[in-house]
Design an enzyme around this catalytic site. Structure first.
Site, mmCIF file in Angstrom:
data_model
loop_
_atom_site.group_PDB
_atom_site.id
_atom_site.type_symbol
_atom_site.label_atom_id
_atom_site.label_comp_id
_atom_site.label_asym_id
_atom_site.label_seq_id
_atom_site.Cartn_x
_atom_site.Cartn_y
_atom_site.Cartn_z
ATOM 1 N N GLU A 1 11.631 -17.661 -21.378
ATOM 2 C CA GLU A 1 12.832 -17.611 -20.556
ATOM 3 C C GLU A 1 12.771 -18.725 -19.518
ATOM 4 O O GLU A 1 11.802 -18.844 -18.769
ATOM 5 C CB GLU A 1 12.943 -16.257 -19.855
ATOM 6 C CG GLU A 1 14.205 -16.110 -19.024
ATOM 7 C CD GLU A 1 14.296 -14.765 -18.326
ATOM 8 O OE1 GLU A 1 15.424 -14.268 -18.146
ATOM 9 O OE2 GLU A 1 13.242 -14.219 -17.961
ATOM 10 N N GLU B 1 15.182 -3.449 -15.591
ATOM 11 C CA GLU B 1 15.907 -4.531 -16.256
ATOM 12 C C GLU B 1 15.094 -5.795 -16.072
ATOM 13 O O GLU B 1 14.873 -6.251 -14.955
ATOM 14 C CB GLU B 1 17.318 -4.730 -15.701
ATOM 15 C CG GLU B 1 18.069 -5.787 -16.516
ATOM 16 C CD GLU B 1 19.482 -6.042 -16.050
ATOM 17 O OE1 GLU B 1 19.767 -7.186 -15.665
ATOM 18 O OE2 GLU B 1 20.295 -5.097 -16.070
ATOM 19 N N CYS C 1 20.097 -12.700 -15.628
ATOM 20 C CA CYS C 1 19.313 -12.085 -16.703
ATOM 21 C C CYS C 1 20.050 -12.142 -18.037
ATOM 22 O O CYS C 1 19.417 -12.240 -19.088
ATOM 23 C CB CYS C 1 18.998 -10.631 -16.358
ATOM 24 S SG CYS C 1 17.982 -10.426 -14.890
ATOM 25 N N LYS D 1 13.284 -2.531 -1.433
ATOM 26 C CA LYS D 1 12.643 -3.798 -1.124
ATOM 27 C C LYS D 1 13.460 -4.921 -1.777
ATOM 28 O O LYS D 1 13.307 -5.221 -2.955
ATOM 29 C CB LYS D 1 11.215 -3.848 -1.660
ATOM 30 C CG LYS D 1 10.493 -5.157 -1.297
ATOM 31 C CD LYS D 1 9.528 -5.578 -2.355
ATOM 32 C CE LYS D 1 9.079 -7.017 -2.178
ATOM 33 N NZ LYS D 1 10.166 -8.009 -2.175
#
Length: 538
Positions: free
Chosen positions: A407, A275, A309, A202
């Site tokens: 973040e 992750e 990331c 996906k």
């Protein structure tokens, strides 16, 4: 509160790099014919759409899957996987090597798609081509050795023959994000295929064309088409359906969603790798080469507009060099060229969409209102595109400000000063995340020693993220809230397998024999165990 999202640039800001004459446009890249080609065979009874960040306009209408469609995709993948698993591993690996060559030969096609779907610059898009090429070559050459049967010393040397086999998990459910649509789709799928699995993926709808292009190319390289199924749709609908049917789940995305994926996988007793987010730190030591550190920080903080990331969001600079470093870094940040051009030359592109822009605006405006100083950037650039935001450097950020700990996932970095390295390490580690870090020093040994003290899955010395990211023979992943498991290296392929031990007992049983009673057998085994230790047998 000021609203830097709606404020047009009234004073000079980051320069805009115009598109060279003859540069391809979005309409040139995403044609109706290409969409038909790439979506052929994609499961979905509904319709969804992707958009380009450069203008906000719709790119293509795409099939949207229901949970029932996902179940059908898994059924087809399971049937294909049985035959694929029987294909010799060297033949499977050869598919990856052919894909490597095709990707490099036709890279301009996918570079266009990556730029159009993500808004990033062409050079940042090329990082994905580099990483995927390295991954394909590594597993294409090393998979046969990594997956080969291995002999082990048995319970009784010579009499017990033990072989460790690696069997594919079956069908891997791969949920890929929008920010690196080539690396985090086919890059994660390649080792799964090499190990003999099928994949139901996906990808994010907004960057699905890149993933579908990669699938098309891998099928051209020799992968059975049914072995890679793609399902599109809303994450809360399609994502859980993928986890529900998968034999293993590989997920890249937010920590919040990662926790949900892990819980769903655990309930089914299937493994997963995750992750997740990061609040990555870069340490500039007193002996650092400041010109190199400033240029390195530019890449580390603003590659892909900070939507990476492993991007650096916290800069810790030794007090003795802070002003000199900032003079260099801020000047370079203000000079970065922004562009929507499908060509090399620009240094930063667009944010991916309204959600990312809103998060950046919220963090910067709140910090500024609470006393932080904007050294560079700090405003949107609607004159370039609807989601452009200038690369931003903040000073005076403190704990109550959201940008300090949350973040941002955008082109924003906060600067902090430190006086000794123990303090820098403690502050860098003072986060639940642990994905990536960076250390800058002229002394490589000192840098490596300091790196070993940082709580992060990867630490780069005199580089921001690319050294570890591109070293595909070594594992890549996070600690703490940054995730579970690793991609790349040995672990990156073995996670897609089940270890099976086959032990054959020869000549004598592991039980009393030749008329021995239990006590005699126990004494014999005790003597044998002591002898094996003396002889250093393992």
């Amino acid at each position: 509160m000021t609203n830097s999202q709606d404020t047009p640039p009234s004073t000079p800001g980051n320069p805009v790099l115009p598109a060279p004459a003859g540069t391809r446009t979005v309409a040139d890249v995403v044609t109706p014919e290409l969409v038909v080609q790439l979506t052929r065979g994609v499961t979905g009874t509904g319709r969804t759409a992707g958009h380009t960040p450069f203008t906000g306009e719709r790119l293509a209408e795409l099939p949207e899957a229901t949970p029932e469609d996902v179940a059908g995709a898994f059924a087809r993948a399971r049937e294909a996987q049985r035959a694929w698993a029987c294909t010799p591993v060297r033949q499977r690996a050869a598919v990856l090597l052919r894909f490597h060559d095709l990707l490099l030969a036709r890279q301009d096609e996918v570079l266009d798609l990556i730029q159009v779907e993500t808004g990033k610059t062409r050079l940042h898009a090329h990082e994905e081509v580099q990483e995927v090429s390295l991954t394909a070559r590594y597993y294409g050459r090393r998979a046969p050795a990594l997956l080969r049967p291995r002999s082990h010393t048995g319970a009784v040397p010579v009499l017990t023959k033990v072989t460790e086999l690696r069997r594919p998990k079956g069908v891997v459910g791969l949920i890929a994000p929008w920010n690196y649509p080539l690396s985090l789709s086919v890059g994660d799928a390649l080792p799964a295929f090499a190990a003999g699995n099928a994949v139901v993926m996906k990808p994010d709808t907004e960057t699905a064309l890149t993933a579908l292009w990669a699938r098309d190319l891998l099928v051209e390289a020799g992968l059975p088409a049914e072995a890679w199924q793609v399902v599109l749709g809303e994450g809360p609908v399609v994502g859980p359906a993928v986890v529900e049917h998968a034999d293993y789940v590989a997920f890249t995305g937010s920590t919040r969603t990662g926790r949900d994926v892990a819980q769903r996988a655990a309930a089914r007793l299937v493994g997963c790798s995750l992750e997740l987010g990061g609040k990555n730190a870069m340490l500039v030591l007193a002996d650092a080469d400041l010109d190199k550190a400033a240029q390195g920080a530019l890449r580390a903080c603003f590659s892909s507009a900070g939507q990476l990331c492993e991007s650096i969001e916290r800069l810790y600079v030794h007090t003795s060099v802070a002003e000199a470093f900032l003079a260099r870094f801020v000047a370079r940040t203000k000079a970065m060229r922004l562009s929507t051009a499908l060509a090399y030359g620009a240094e930063m592109g667009s944010l991916a969409g309204q959600r990312q822009l809103d998060a950046v605006v919220r963090h910067v405006d709140e910090a500024r209102d609470k006393g932080a100083k904007v050294l560079a950037g700090g405003r949107a650039r609607p004159d370039i595109g609807p989601y452009f935001y200038e690369p931003t450097v903040l000073d005076g950020v403190e704990a109550p400000m959201a940008v300090c700990a949350e973040e941002t996932f955008g082109p924003v970095v906060s600067v902090y000063r430190f006086t000794d390295e123990d303090e820098a390490v403690d502050r860098a580690n003072a986060t639940p995340y642990g994905l990536n870090a960076s250390v800058w020093t002229r002394d490589g040994r000192r840098g490596r020693a300091l790196a070993a003290r940082l709580r992060a899955g990867t630490v780069n010395v005199n580089e921001g993220y690319a050294a570890a990211y591109g070293s595909v023979q070594a594992p890549l992943g996070g600690m703490g809230d940054s995730g579970l498991g690793r991609r790349h290296g040995t672990e990156g392929i073995l996670k897609y397998t089940e270890a099976q031990t086959v032990a054959q007992q020869r000549l004598l049983p592991l039980a009393p024999s030749f008329g021995m009673d239990d006590a005699q057998y126990a004494r014999l085994m005790s003597v044998s165990l002591r002898a094996m230790k003396t002889l250093r047998l393992r």
